[in-house]
Design a protein around this motif. Structure first.
Motif, PDB file in Angstrom:
ATOM      1  N   GLU A 113       0.915  -1.142  -0.224  1.00 14.37           N
ATOM      2  CA  GLU A 113       0.090   0.027  -0.101  1.00 14.37           C
ATOM      3  C   GLU A 113       0.900   1.220  -0.135  1.00 14.37           C
ATOM      4  O   GLU A 113       1.647   1.312   0.964  1.00 14.37           O
ATOM      5  CB  GLU A 113      -0.890   0.078   1.204  1.00 14.37           C
ATOM      6  CG  GLU A 113      -1.676   1.306   1.387  1.00 14.37           C
ATOM      7  CD  GLU A 113      -2.534   1.270   2.617  1.00 14.37           C
ATOM      8  OE1 GLU A 113      -3.252   2.435   2.960  1.00 14.37           O
ATOM      9  OE2 GLU A 113      -2.500   0.400   3.367  1.00 14.37           O
ATOM     10  N   LYS A 120       0.952   5.424  -0.428  1.00 16.90           N
ATOM     11  CA  LYS A 120       0.447   6.858  -0.162  1.00 16.90           C
ATOM     12  C   LYS A 120       1.371   7.742  -0.676  1.00 16.90           C
ATOM     13  O   LYS A 120       2.630   8.121  -0.525  1.00 16.90           O
ATOM     14  CB  LYS A 120       0.360   6.917   1.306  1.00 16.90           C
ATOM     15  CG  LYS A 120      -0.283   8.378   1.756  1.00 16.90           C
ATOM     16  CD  LYS A 120      -0.599   8.380   3.167  1.00 16.90           C
ATOM     17  CE  LYS A 120      -1.280   9.908   3.552  1.00 16.90           C
ATOM     18  NZ  LYS A 120      -1.564   9.745   4.847  1.00 16.90           N
ATOM     19  N   THR A 136       6.435   9.547  -2.072  1.00 16.66           N
ATOM     20  CA  THR A 136       5.408   8.502  -1.728  1.00 16.66           C
ATOM     21  C   THR A 136       6.112   7.628  -0.594  1.00 16.66           C
ATOM     22  O   THR A 136       7.263   7.439  -0.537  1.00 16.66           O
ATOM     23  CB  THR A 136       5.128   7.612  -2.840  1.00 16.66           C
ATOM     24  OG1 THR A 136       6.616   6.943  -3.329  1.00 16.66           O
ATOM     25  CG2 THR A 136       4.776   8.193  -3.974  1.00 16.66           C
ATOM     26  N   HIS A 172      -8.440   3.686   1.928  1.00 15.91           N
ATOM     27  CA  HIS A 172      -7.914   4.829   2.118  1.00 15.91           C
ATOM     28  C   HIS A 172      -7.362   5.864   0.935  1.00 15.91           C
ATOM     29  O   HIS A 172      -6.799   6.870   1.251  1.00 15.91           O
ATOM     30  CB  HIS A 172      -6.636   4.698   2.954  1.00 15.91           C
ATOM     31  CG  HIS A 172      -6.636   4.231   4.294  1.00 15.91           C
ATOM     32  ND1 HIS A 172      -6.304   2.825   4.770  1.00 15.91           N
ATOM     33  CD2 HIS A 172      -7.713   4.330   5.297  1.00 15.91           C
ATOM     34  CE1 HIS A 172      -6.468   2.670   6.151  1.00 15.91           C
ATOM     35  NE2 HIS A 172      -7.516   3.672   6.431  1.00 15.91           N
ATOM     36  N   ASN A 216      -5.212   5.102  -1.354  1.00 17.79           N
ATOM     37  CA  ASN A 216      -4.076   4.947  -1.650  1.00 17.79           C
ATOM     38  C   ASN A 216      -3.703   4.034  -2.798  1.00 17.79           C
ATOM     39  O   ASN A 216      -4.784   3.299  -3.273  1.00 17.79           O
ATOM     40  CB  ASN A 216      -3.246   4.302  -0.546  1.00 17.79           C
ATOM     41  CG  ASN A 216      -3.026   5.424   0.469  1.00 17.79           C
ATOM     42  OD1 ASN A 216      -3.217   6.709   0.526  1.00 17.79           O
ATOM     43  ND2 ASN A 216      -3.025   4.866   1.873  1.00 17.79           N
TER      44      ASN A 216
END
Length: 109
Positions: A9, A11, A24, A99, A101
């Motif tokens: 994952e 972000k 990121t 989320h 992401n």
């Protein structure tokens, strides 16, 4: 040598002033592996057999960001085929999509 895959994952971190992505961050990851993954990764375009590999389609050891539909297919495949650590893969993808992401895969074979 077998196939090892990492599902992450990721972000985006945005500038508070202009909103542009400045970096990121990997939020969470899980590992899986095994021959069952080859079929899915080949359909995705990530794994290309050696004799068909070119510089443009050689993803070996590189990160591939999946779109939401590909991420859902990844979860469906992992659960259906009961790949190693399928529940960890399902959790990472579910959390990432919840989320907003990105889901990223990286594999070595």
């Amino acid at each position: 040598m077998g196939l090892d895959i990492t599902v992450m994952e990721r972000k985006d971190v945005r500038c508070p002033h202009c909103g542009e992505v400045i970096t990121t961050v990997d939020v969470a990851s899980t590992d899986s592996g095994g021959r069952l993954w080859y079929d899915f990764l080949e359909r995705l375009g990530y794994y290309v057999p050696y004799e068909k590999r070119t510089k443009e389609n050689d993803w070996y050891g590189k990160d591939m960001v999946l779109d939401n539909e590909q991420a859902k297919q990844l979860t469906d495949y992992a659960v259906k085929k009961e790949v190693y650590n399928w529940d960890g893969v399902e959790w990472i993808v579910t959390e990432a999509l919840a989320h907003g992401n990105k889901v990223v895969i990286n594999a070595d074979w």
